[in-house]
Design an enzyme around this catalytic site. Structure first.
Site, PDB file in Angstrom:
ATOM      1  N   GLU A  93       0.829  -1.195   0.000  1.00  0.00           N
ATOM      2  CA  GLU A  93       0.000   0.000   0.000  1.00  0.00           C
ATOM      3  C   GLU A  93       0.867   1.250   0.000  1.00  0.00           C
ATOM      4  O   GLU A  93       2.045   1.213   0.376  1.00  0.00           O
ATOM      5  CB  GLU A  93      -0.930  -0.005   1.188  1.00  0.00           C
ATOM      6  CG  GLU A  93      -0.196  -0.157   2.481  1.00  0.00           C
ATOM      7  CD  GLU A  93      -1.136  -0.585   3.583  1.00  0.00           C
ATOM      8  OE1 GLU A  93      -0.805  -0.316   4.741  1.00  0.00           O
ATOM      9  OE2 GLU A  93      -2.188  -1.173   3.295  1.00  0.00           O
ATOM     10  N   CYS A 106       4.115   8.216   0.929  1.00  0.00           N
ATOM     11  CA  CYS A 106       4.760   7.216   1.793  1.00  0.00           C
ATOM     12  C   CYS A 106       4.940   5.920   0.996  1.00  0.00           C
ATOM     13  O   CYS A 106       3.970   5.301   0.583  1.00  0.00           O
ATOM     14  CB  CYS A 106       3.858   7.000   3.013  1.00  0.00           C
ATOM     15  SG  CYS A 106       4.497   5.768   4.138  1.00  0.00           S
ATOM     16  N   CYS A 113       7.560  -7.749   6.363  1.00  0.00           N
ATOM     17  CA  CYS A 113       8.789  -7.259   7.003  1.00  0.00           C
ATOM     18  C   CYS A 113       9.297  -8.321   7.948  1.00  0.00           C
ATOM     19  O   CYS A 113       8.509  -8.953   8.655  1.00  0.00           O
ATOM     20  CB  CYS A 113       8.495  -5.970   7.773  1.00  0.00           C
ATOM     21  SG  CYS A 113       9.962  -5.259   8.554  1.00  0.00           S
ATOM     22  N   CYS A 117       8.437  -6.109  14.690  1.00  0.00           N
ATOM     23  CA  CYS A 117       8.118  -5.269  15.846  1.00  0.00           C
ATOM     24  C   CYS A 117       6.724  -5.653  16.354  1.00  0.00           C
ATOM     25  O   CYS A 117       5.815  -5.873  15.568  1.00  0.00           O
ATOM     26  CB  CYS A 117       8.135  -3.794  15.455  1.00  0.00           C
ATOM     27  SG  CYS A 117       9.714  -3.297  14.757  1.00  0.00           S
ATOM     28  N   CYS A 120       3.548  -3.578  15.310  1.00  0.00           N
ATOM     29  CA  CYS A 120       3.364  -3.239  13.890  1.00  0.00           C
ATOM     30  C   CYS A 120       2.608  -4.331  13.153  1.00  0.00           C
ATOM     31  O   CYS A 120       2.952  -5.510  13.233  1.00  0.00           O
ATOM     32  CB  CYS A 120       4.716  -3.027  13.234  1.00  0.00           C
ATOM     33  SG  CYS A 120       4.608  -2.750  11.452  1.00  0.00           S
ATOM     34  N   GLY A 169       7.682  -2.542   5.264  1.00  0.00           N
ATOM     35  CA  GLY A 169       9.029  -3.075   5.073  1.00  0.00           C
ATOM     36  C   GLY A 169      10.118  -2.264   5.742  1.00  0.00           C
ATOM     37  O   GLY A 169       9.915  -1.126   6.143  1.00  0.00           O
ATOM     38  N   GLU A 170      11.277  -2.897   5.865  1.00  0.00           N
ATOM     39  CA  GLU A 170      12.439  -2.244   6.457  1.00  0.00           C
ATOM     40  C   GLU A 170      13.410  -1.902   5.314  1.00  0.00           C
ATOM     41  O   GLU A 170      14.026  -2.792   4.728  1.00  0.00           O
ATOM     42  CB  GLU A 170      13.091  -3.201   7.478  1.00  0.00           C
ATOM     43  CG  GLU A 170      14.455  -2.786   7.980  1.00  0.00           C
ATOM     44  CD  GLU A 170      14.547  -1.336   8.435  1.00  0.00           C
ATOM     45  OE1 GLU A 170      13.761  -0.903   9.286  1.00  0.00           O
ATOM     46  OE2 GLU A 170      15.430  -0.612   7.909  1.00  0.00           O
ATOM     47  N   SER A 201      13.003   6.007   6.917  1.00  0.00           N
ATOM     48  CA  SER A 201      12.859   5.573   8.303  1.00  0.00           C
ATOM     49  C   SER A 201      13.343   4.136   8.471  1.00  0.00           C
ATOM     50  O   SER A 201      13.015   3.262   7.684  1.00  0.00           O
ATOM     51  CB  SER A 201      11.377   5.661   8.695  1.00  0.00           C
ATOM     52  OG  SER A 201      11.182   5.075   9.961  1.00  0.00           O
ATOM     53  N   CYS A 345      -0.038   1.933   8.754  1.00  0.00           N
ATOM     54  CA  CYS A 345       0.837   0.886   8.240  1.00  0.00           C
ATOM     55  C   CYS A 345       0.206  -0.516   8.196  1.00  0.00           C
ATOM     56  O   CYS A 345      -0.164  -1.073   9.212  1.00  0.00           O
ATOM     57  CB  CYS A 345       2.048   0.892   9.172  1.00  0.00           C
ATOM     58  SG  CYS A 345       3.437  -0.073   8.677  1.00  0.00           S
TER      59      CYS A 345
END
Ligand code: SAH
Ligand code: SF4
Length: 357
Positions: A93, A106, A113, A117, A120, A169-170, A201, A345
């Site tokens: 998204e 964004c 991911c 976390c 999340c 995602g990271e 980020s 998110c």
């Protein structure tokens, strides 16, 4: 039939090489680049300064693909959210958050991911795969299509003025594609978003922080979310691998290289977990210890079905912010945007997956 090469996502050098392989001069690559990224053209036949013969050759060998829009929702507050699908059917998204005369898109960098976390929703979806550079750039191009911002407007007139790499995602688990994508998005002959308007980020993948920032020149945001390792490890298991001290050392190194750059620390306010006034004081001490020029972004937690946390009461957030501000750190509370369309998110994709499952 020969498989066509996707043009979106090739670096400038790669594009030049492809055209050189076809016997074309370097200026042709430059023209093609401008069609792709300055004009946003998707039809080879409309590339009027290229000869008919070249256009024909390009059509035979290459494709120009956009991610497909599965759904698009516009919130009452004008936040827009797209669910996008790539060629293999994987989905991510993207959100556009407008502000007065500007706005941020964004972008996502992975499907799912691997960081996991606890707060999340994306993290609860495991990692499916990395996005390619073309898929990262393609997201922004879809936003430009939607807002009609082709050819690339100037800095002053564009609505899609900023990019935040804060979607699914990271990014630092997919560094090569992220570097390539950010260099395409900020290239002055094309989309031309200035590097200082791009913020990436990360949850703190320490060895990649400085190299990726050096390779892209964008701004850094760190998802800190806790003032000490004990709390951080509870909500971010990756903290055991890359603890706070290591992250802040990398931040210090980044500011040594480029003293003018502020770092944004994102801080999710979780009720009774990381939101005490003592925690705020600990944060101030950390910033002083590592001599960091920083601001905070206090994020109201967005609960999702099955999550274990609660958002901090607004009075608590305010008191927390006051302590940071009195110590000289900007600490705005992020306003929740697009709540009516679940613009946090990971939520839209998961809802849709549920409906279709
Ligand atoms: N992986 C990167 C970038 C994507 S996450 C990172 O973690 O920094 C972008 C931001 O959304 C992070 O700061 C993350 O902590 C925050 N976030 C995740 N889940 C959230 C939730 N349920 N409510 C509010 N913010 C959330
Ligand atoms: Fe991954 Fe960022 Fe979500 Fe953590 S907050 S699971 S790093 S997307």
């Amino acid at each position: 039939m020969v498989e066509k090469t996707e043009l979106i996502g090739l670096s400038k050098t790669e594009l030049e090489q492809k055209l050189a392989d076809m016997g074309e001069k370097p200026f042709r690559a430059k023209q093609l680049w401008q069609w792709l990224y300055f004009h946003g053209e998707t039809d080879f036949d409309k590339m009027s300064n290229l000869s008919k013969a070249l256009r024909q050759k390009l059509k035979e060998h290459f494709s120009i693909t956009r991610p497909k829009i599965v759904t698009e929702q516009l919130s009452k507050d004008k936040t827009r959210k797209w669910l996008l699908e790539f060629q293999d059917g994987q989905r991510v998204e993207m959100v556009y958050i407008p502000e007065d005369g500007r706005g941020a898109v964004c972008l996502s960098t992975q499907v799912g991911c691997a960081v996991g976390c606890r707060f999340c929703h994306t993290g609860s979806q495991k990692l499916t795969r990395n996005l390619t550079a073309g898929e990262i750039v393609g997201q922004f191009m879809v936003a430009r299509d939607t807002y009609g911002e082709w050819p690339s407007p100037t800095d002053e007139t564009r609505y899609l003025s900023n990019i935040v790499v804060m979607g699914m995602g990271e990014p630092l688990h997919n560094p090569d594609n992220v570097i390539k994508a950010l260099n395409i998005l900020t290239d002055g002959d094309g989309i031309a978003i200035s590097r200082r308007r791009v913020t990436m980020s990360t949850s703190g993948i320490v060895p990649k922080i400085v190299p990726v920032l050096q390779a892209t020149g964008v701004r850094l945001a760190v998802s800190l979310h806790a003032p000490n390792n004990q709390i951080r490890s509870k909500i971010m298991p990756i903290n055991d691998r890359y603890p706070i001290e290591e992250i802040l050392k990398a931040c210090r190194e980044y500011q040594n290289n480029d003293g003018s750059r502020y770092i944004t620390f994102e801080y999710l306010m979780l009720d009774g977990l990381n939101d005490s006034l003592e925690n705020a004081r600990e944060l101030v001490m950390l910033m002083k210890k590592y001599k960091l020029r920083a601001s905070f972004n206090l994020i109201p937690f967005n609960p999702w079905p099955g999550c274990l946390f609660k958002p901090s009461p607004s009075g608590q957030v305010k008191a927390f912010a006051d302590i940071l501000e009195k110590a000289g750190f900007a600490a705005p509370v992020r306003v929740a945007r697009g709540q009516d369309i679940l613009a946090a998110c990971g939520q839209l994709k998961s809802q849709k997956d549920k409906i279709e499952a």
